[in-house]
Scaffold this active site. Sequence first.
Site, PDB file in Angstrom:
ATOM      1  N   LEU A 346       1.811  21.487   4.327  1.00 48.35           N
ATOM      2  CA  LEU A 346       0.460  21.027   4.630  1.00 48.35           C
ATOM      3  C   LEU A 346       0.304  20.612   6.077  1.00 48.35           C
ATOM      4  O   LEU A 346      -0.786  20.684   6.639  1.00 48.35           O
ATOM      5  CB  LEU A 346       0.087  19.843   3.723  1.00 48.35           C
ATOM      6  N   GLY A 347       1.371  20.122   6.675  1.00 53.52           N
ATOM      7  CA  GLY A 347       1.281  19.667   8.052  1.00 53.52           C
ATOM      8  C   GLY A 347       2.562  18.985   8.484  1.00 53.52           C
ATOM      9  O   GLY A 347       3.515  18.855   7.722  1.00 53.52           O
ATOM     10  N   GLY A 349       4.111  15.513  10.329  1.00 53.33           N
ATOM     11  CA  GLY A 349       3.872  14.150  10.768  1.00 53.33           C
ATOM     12  C   GLY A 349       4.797  13.783  11.907  1.00 53.33           C
ATOM     13  O   GLY A 349       5.554  14.607  12.422  1.00 53.33           O
ATOM     14  N   GLY A 350       4.725  12.508  12.307  1.00 61.04           N
ATOM     15  CA  GLY A 350       5.533  12.053  13.426  1.00 61.04           C
ATOM     16  C   GLY A 350       7.021  12.160  13.169  1.00 61.04           C
ATOM     17  O   GLY A 350       7.793  12.468  14.072  1.00 61.04           O
ATOM     18  N   PHE A 351       7.454  11.933  11.922  1.00 57.52           N
ATOM     19  CA  PHE A 351       8.879  11.955  11.624  1.00 57.52           C
ATOM     20  C   PHE A 351       9.195  12.788  10.387  1.00 57.52           C
ATOM     21  O   PHE A 351      10.172  12.535   9.696  1.00 57.52           O
ATOM     22  CB  PHE A 351       9.393  10.523  11.420  1.00 57.52           C
ATOM     23  N   GLY A 352       8.382  13.802  10.129  1.00 55.91           N
ATOM     24  CA  GLY A 352       8.673  14.659   8.997  1.00 55.91           C
ATOM     25  C   GLY A 352       7.497  15.533   8.612  1.00 55.91           C
ATOM     26  O   GLY A 352       6.378  15.352   9.103  1.00 55.91           O
ATOM     27  N   VAL A 354       4.973  17.504   5.645  1.00 60.17           N
ATOM     28  CA  VAL A 354       4.304  17.186   4.385  1.00 60.17           C
ATOM     29  C   VAL A 354       4.049  18.488   3.635  1.00 60.17           C
ATOM     30  O   VAL A 354       3.572  19.472   4.221  1.00 60.17           O
ATOM     31  CB  VAL A 354       2.984  16.433   4.625  1.00 60.17           C
ATOM     32  N   LYS A 368       6.022  13.989   1.395  1.00 65.89           N
ATOM     33  CA  LYS A 368       6.422  13.844   2.797  1.00 65.89           C
ATOM     34  C   LYS A 368       7.939  13.768   2.861  1.00 65.89           C
ATOM     35  O   LYS A 368       8.562  12.886   2.262  1.00 65.89           O
ATOM     36  CB  LYS A 368       5.806  12.576   3.387  1.00 65.89           C
ATOM     37  N   ASP A 461      -1.073   3.417  14.341  1.00 63.62           N
ATOM     38  CA  ASP A 461      -1.170   4.841  14.664  1.00 63.62           C
ATOM     39  C   ASP A 461      -2.442   5.447  14.075  1.00 63.62           C
ATOM     40  O   ASP A 461      -2.420   6.499  13.436  1.00 63.62           O
ATOM     41  CB  ASP A 461       0.064   5.582  14.149  1.00 63.62           C
TER      42      ASP A 461
END
Length: 603
Positions: A346-347, A349-352, A354, A368, A461
Site C-alpha cells: 500500500l505504501g 512509511g518512515g521505518f517500514g 505497509v 505495517k 509527524d
Amino acid sequence: MIDRLLSDMAGSGRWRWLAVVMLVVVSVSEPAFSDPQTNQVDKGCSQTNVTNAAADYAKELNASFSDLRRQLSRSNKSFATTSTAIATAHPIYALAQCRNYLSNPDCVACFDAAVSVARNCSLATGARVTLDGCFLRYDSALFYAQITDNGSHPICGKGSAGKQDVFNTTAKQLLKDLVFATPKIGFFAAAKRVSAGGATAAYAVTQCIETLDENSCLAYLSIAYINIQTCLPISSVGRAVGIGCFMRYSDKHFFAINYQTTEPAYSIMWPGNIISSPGSSGKKKSSLAGVVGGVGIIFALAAIFLFYSQSKKPKAARRGDILGTENYRYKDLKAATKAFSEENKLGKGGFGDVYKGTLMNGDVVAVKKLAMIYSRAKVDFNTEVRLITNVRHRNLIRLLGCSANGEELLLVYEYMANASLERYIYGDKRGMLNWKQRVDIIFGTARGLSYLHDICIIHRDIKSSNILLDDDFHPKIADFGLARLLSENQSHVSTKFAGTLGYTAPEYAIHGHLSEKVDIYSFGIVILEIISGRRSSDIRVEPVTEYLLEQALKLYENEEYLELVDKTLEANEYKVEEMKRMLEIAMVCTQSPPVLGQAWRKW
C-alpha cells in the site's frame, strides 16, 4: 498491600492455579435464527445536561452513533468505540458491544434500538443502555477502563423452573464456571449445563466490555455473580448488569442451537485436589462444599480488588494506559499479505512498508512491517503499541493488534480504502476532492489532533501522507512511531529532532523544543497543502523563489489569497469567506511566536 498481593498473584502464575483452565466456546458467523434481542434491561441518563452549544453537541453525538454503527456494520465485529473532543466542556466517548452470538445484522439492529432508547436522554452528558442483545454507553469522561461498581444490580424474571432446586444448583455452578472462564478466553462465554439425571438444563452468558484487563473483568463478573444470587432461588430467568459486564441465565435457550458451548470442560485446580466437570471422564475427588468455600475466597479477593481500584481511580481521564491488542501469528499475517508481495503493498512509511492483508475470517487489514535495518524499529514498535492501544477516536487510526514473536515486527491496523490524503492533494488522485470534502478533512484532522493533545500525546509527524481516508473520505491520523507522551504537568520537553522537514516548527527543528505547538504548526502546513494542491516542499520560482508557506503568507498579507487556491477546484465550489477563514487558520498555526498557534483550538 492488596494491590501488591494481586499483582504478585497475576505476575507469578499463582493466579493460574485458581483459574478456570479451559472452557471451549464454539461460535459460527451466522446463528440459526434471527433475533436482535432488543428487550430493554436497563437504562440510565446523566444528571448533567448540555446547555451551551447544544446544537453542536447534538451533531457530535449523532456523528458518534453513526461511527459506532459504521464500525459494527463494516467490520462484522461485536464491539466498537469512538470519541470526539468538540470545542465545549463536553467531549464524547462512546462504546457499543453486542453479545457474540448475534449475527451481524442482528447486532446492528440491536444497536439501533439502543440508540433510540439513548436519545430519550436528550442532551444529557452521558447515558447507559443495556438490552438483552447489546450495550451502549456514552459519557463526557473517558470510561473505557473505569473500575467501579456504580450501577451494578440484579434484574430477576418472573416464574420459576419446573424443578427449581435442581435448576438453582445447576445454574449456580454454570455461572460460577463462566465467571472464571470469561476473562481467560476473551471477554465473552456462553454455555449450557444439564443437571445430573437430565431433569433440567441451564443456559448462561457472561460478558465484559473489551477495554478491561483480565483482573478487572474478573472483578466485575464476581460482583455480578454476587448480585444474581438474589434471583437464583426464586426465578428461572435472571440478569445482572453493571458498567463493565453483563450476566444472564435462563432455563430456556436464548442463543442459537448452533451457537453452543460444549459441556464446560473446566478444571478448577486447588492445592491438593482437582474438581472435574460432569462432562469429563474423571470423577469428583473432593466435595462441592470445599469448592464453594474456595471460590468464595476468590470472589472476596475480586471484590476487594474492585473496590480498592475504585478508591485509587484518577479524577481525570487516564493517560497512557495500555488496554491491550490482539496478538497475531506471523504466519497468518504472511499468508494474509501473500508473503508481503509487491501487489499487496500500500505504501512506504518512515521505518517500514505497509501491506494490504485479507485474514482468514475475511477481514481486510493493513499490516505495517517495520524494517529491522533501522535501529529505531523496536523503539517505534513499542511506541505505537504502547500509545495507540489506549486512544480511541474516529479520527485516529485503530491499531487492531501486533506480532512480535516471528521474523518481523508487525503492526495490524484497520484498512483505509482510500489510502492517504497526499494522493488526493498532489498525487495520482489529484483533483478528485471537492471543497466540502477538503473542509471535512480539515475539521476531522483537527478533532483527532485535539483529542491527542487532551491526553498529552504529541504526534511529531503530522503530514498529508500520515492522514488516511476511509471509504467516505473521513480522515484518520496514522503513524505514531515518533509520538511522545508528556506528563500532565509538562508543557514541553527538550529532545532530539524527529519528523519531516517542511512540516516541522522552527523552534523544534532548531532547538529541540517539543510541545503540542509542533503538531499545530504541522497541521497549518497540511491546511495549506489542502487549499493549494501543492507540497509544502515545492518551490515556486517565478516571480521570486518561495516555498509554499512563504507564498501563502505574502498572498494573505496582500489580500490575494485566492491566488493560492488549487486550480482543480471550481470557483463555484467554495465561498470566498470560507476559503479566507481556512487560510487564516493555517496562518495562525504557523506563525511565530508559537503561542499564537493555540488559537486554532478555539476554532
